[in-house]
Design a protein around this motif. Sequence first.
Motif, PDB file in Angstrom:
ATOM      1  N   ASP B 197       0.807  -1.215   0.000  1.00 22.98           N
ATOM      2  CA  ASP B 197       0.000   0.000   0.000  1.00 22.98           C
ATOM      3  C   ASP B 197       0.840   1.266   0.000  1.00 22.98           C
ATOM      4  O   ASP B 197       0.428   2.297  -0.505  1.00 22.98           O
ATOM      5  CB  ASP B 197      -0.909   0.008   1.231  1.00 22.98           C
ATOM      6  N   VAL B 198       1.992   1.165   0.620  1.00 19.76           N
ATOM      7  CA  VAL B 198       2.855   2.339   0.718  1.00 19.76           C
ATOM      8  C   VAL B 198       4.275   1.904   0.384  1.00 19.76           C
ATOM      9  O   VAL B 198       4.712   0.830   0.788  1.00 19.76           O
ATOM     10  CB  VAL B 198       2.821   2.929   2.151  1.00 19.76           C
ATOM     11  N   GLY B 199       4.961   2.745  -0.383  1.00 21.23           N
ATOM     12  CA  GLY B 199       6.370   2.504  -0.659  1.00 21.23           C
ATOM     13  C   GLY B 199       7.200   3.521   0.097  1.00 21.23           C
ATOM     14  O   GLY B 199       6.897   4.717   0.083  1.00 21.23           O
ATOM     15  N   MET B 200       8.218   3.048   0.783  1.00 26.74           N
ATOM     16  CA  MET B 200       9.047   3.982   1.550  1.00 26.74           C
ATOM     17  C   MET B 200      10.484   3.899   1.058  1.00 26.74           C
ATOM     18  O   MET B 200      11.026   2.806   0.886  1.00 26.74           O
ATOM     19  CB  MET B 200       8.979   3.631   3.035  1.00 26.74           C
ATOM     20  N   THR B 201      11.078   5.050   0.804  1.00 30.85           N
ATOM     21  CA  THR B 201      12.479   5.076   0.378  1.00 30.85           C
ATOM     22  C   THR B 201      13.237   6.077   1.232  1.00 30.85           C
ATOM     23  O   THR B 201      12.633   6.872   1.961  1.00 30.85           O
ATOM     24  CB  THR B 201      12.630   5.549  -1.087  1.00 30.85           C
ATOM     25  N   GLY B 202      14.545   6.047   1.098  1.00 30.92           N
ATOM     26  CA  GLY B 202      15.368   7.120   1.639  1.00 30.92           C
ATOM     27  C   GLY B 202      15.578   8.120   0.521  1.00 30.92           C
ATOM     28  O   GLY B 202      14.756   8.215  -0.394  1.00 30.92           O
ATOM     29  N   ALA B 203      16.671   8.848   0.586  1.00 33.86           N
ATOM     30  CA  ALA B 203      17.080   9.716  -0.515  1.00 33.86           C
ATOM     31  C   ALA B 203      18.567   9.966  -0.322  1.00 33.86           C
ATOM     32  O   ALA B 203      19.002  10.251   0.786  1.00 33.86           O
ATOM     33  CB  ALA B 203      16.325  11.038  -0.493  1.00 33.86           C
ATOM     34  N   ASN B 204      19.319   9.820  -1.404  1.00 37.21           N
ATOM     35  CA  ASN B 204      20.748  10.109  -1.274  1.00 37.21           C
ATOM     36  C   ASN B 204      20.997  11.611  -1.302  1.00 37.21           C
ATOM     37  O   ASN B 204      21.877  12.117  -0.617  1.00 37.21           O
ATOM     38  CB  ASN B 204      21.548   9.439  -2.388  1.00 37.21           C
TER      39      ASN B 204
END
Lengths: 169, 732
Positions: B197-204
């Motif tokens: 349902d939800v996608g979670m990422t970081g960020a460089n």
Amino acid sequence: MATTTNPTLSTFADALDELGVALTRTTADEFAATLDDVVRDPAVGVPLPFDVTYPDRVTVDPTPAALERAATGVTPATFGVANYGSVLLPSTADGAEPVSLYPELHVPVVRAGDVLPDLPEALDRFGDMARTDGASTVVATGPSATADMGELVLGAHGPEAVHVVMLDE
Amino acid sequence: MSKGRGDKAAEIRRLMATEGSAIEANTKGFNRKRREAVAELDNYEELRTRAREIKEDAIDRLPELIAELRESVEENGGHLYVADDAADANRYVRDVVADEDAERVVKSKSMTTEELDVNEALEADGVDVVETDLGEWVVQLADETPSHLIAPAIHRSRESIADLFETVFDPADPPETADELTTFARTRLGELIRDADVGMTGANFVTADSGTLALVTSEGNARKCAVTPDTHVAVAGVEKVVPSTDDLSPFLELLARSGTGQDLTAYVSLLTPPVDSPTLDFDDDETPLSERESDREFHLVLVDNGRMAMREDEQLRETLYCIRCGACSNSCANFQHVGGHAFGGETYSGGIGTGWEAGVESLDSAAEFNDLCTGCSRCVNGCPTKIDIPWINTVVRDRINRGADPEGTDFLVEGLTPDEEPGGLDLDKRLFGNFATLAKVGSATAPVSNWIADAAPVRWALERVAGVDARRDLPEFRRETLVDWARTRTATVTDPTREVVLYPDVYTNHVQVERGKAAVRTLEALGVSVRVPSVPSSGRAPLSQGMIATAEEHAHDVYGALAEHVDAGRDVVVIEPSDLAMFEREYERFLADAAVERLQEHSYEIMEYVYGLLANGADADALRAGDGHEVAYHAHCQQRTLGLDAHTTAVLDDLGYDVVTSDVECCGMAGSFGYKDTYYELSMDVGEDLAEQFSTPETRDRTVVASGTSCLEQLDALLSRPSRHPIELIAP
Ligand code: SF4
């Protein structure tokens, strides 16, 4: 296949070769025939912003379910980056991002004139599009890969092979 | 106290045995490839300089950039939330996930979410949280923590991953090869991503001008997590913000090369969310992609969690320039042998890990592993943003010392320790930090001091109380110091071409007096007149224990003692590379710019100086010729960082020696490190690589020479044949 003396294009060709990425050059007229040789079935593609026609084998603008079944995904590339052998894949409302990612073979189509010498130049152009239109892109360099399972394996979450088709105009 | 040390030694021993070999093979591979990759880049230093400038500027203007970013993100239709701390960030994320009625969140690898313990927070709400990076997934399945900034499962071999999959999933046909394991993981994870349902990422990196996230991955999972579900939450530390997309290229060109030695990671996603891509529902066989909704929700959570305070902290600020490439871990000999489970805190590991832990977690967490940084400086030239990582570790060590319990057992060495440090400082640190004082007393009472030091009860006490490992030979103090010897002898040079001050470091002066005498003879033979005045110790010993105030005192004293010689036109020649490295690097923190420049300009390493004299026409025949004498040479780590090792090999080559050099960069001793019982075994384990190189059929009969005191002592412990400083070889 045409040979070239254009240094940017030959750098691009060498870089792709080093990445193990195939490169086929073609013209607008021969595009359908070329693609016919390149794709694996079942193949899907997104509409290309170039003056070319897809061969019948490729399902253009697939449903998500068709995308999931596909072995090949054909998408446009906005730019090529010669020294790295990268292609800039835009995220579009017709699904270029997932089509380039889910199938095991990805076929980016780039115009010869859009191959730029290096990354700063490509990012410079992308930057303008991001600032004005909120554009998104993926700088893709070779197939997806992982070294997490003890040695290098191609084809992790993304394609295991990439075949660039370059359009001479 | 000794109980704590024993536990730690046991933990290090366990990790060396269980995880060491996988970590060693992987980090050494990364490190070798990094060196090759950056060597091929003609503008490497230029890129580092540029990357550094961008970070300095971005951190400097951070509040302003965050405001600009907010505008960009909101204009694009996304939400930006700046979270004060972990609880605040987790609360926001939980609310977003709850609003979506989400049952499953798929994540791509992010150290920042590890720092926040986002997974635990969501799981407590009954949400299924799945890591999709293959390495991170392995770690999640095994209920472990990542052991490396960029390669979380680096401590696991292929076999152990196969065992893990078999235990967890009990598959009919257990995968074994790397290919099979990858396919197995991809298939499982593919299904889980499919209906998340939800996608979670970081960020460089996050660019303020356009609100673009740069996500660097090779697997493609970040792309899948960001654009498959219809809600994307990106979580990143505030330090990830850079002014504009134009700033990305130096970082992108450096990141993969610094980390794994690749030119560019396979996918650099530059997403300006909400992304136009249609949301995917793979059960839909009706609607073509172009007609599907692309109604995405996007939340960017920027996390402070101590970073804004780090920004105000002059010493820790540099930590924020870190782009998390892991080069400092890969290039660290100690990390190569124990990995991030020993060389790490709550979240972050490796060289820069202590800075991060001190900033976002606590000094206690940093203290867990801060001592594993020996200050050898091997990581310094590899950091893409030129962070002085050893310095940060020294600062953190100093703060740990100052925070220590003031009820110490200091009375034992109090009389020996005229230092500037607080009362609670660990006794072992105080002992090693005041080595110069110890040496003075040692020489004054030698040989009695040596017999006593070696007597069983004393060794026992040294180990019990100060952690000096009984297996290590103690330095033997000499009754007649180099300075004493020089004072009473008559110089042999009549018409000197130059005049030098030979810097009498503590070891040369009190222990390895022979190398000092050899240096004097060599310089005189080349027509140079030599003075060996009594000069205070450089401060290296207290510095390596994190005793910064004491080290700074030494710096002023040393400069005070040397300035008049420099004024008189004398060059300063240093035998001990770690002391020269103090002048070149750390003194910049202690002395006025003009002072340190003068000192640096006139200071040379002994073999560098000999090289210069020979290049300027001094008579090489005055030195002992090699005549093909076979030598195995190990340079010193700090000497290599400064790029000074080549002079030694050049001089030896020129004089006709047949030189083989070690290519392992580290001997494993690093000053006091190898003396401490907690680290003795690790030190010897690291040293094994060097011992092996000098024990092959090709090298085992060669004379061993090494530049650094610690290297010489370590080589003596590792090999049955003695080792010497190169100056002793060539001295007439
Ligand atoms: S400190 Fe430097 S070398 Fe270490 S991870 Fe950060 S950027 Fe990389």
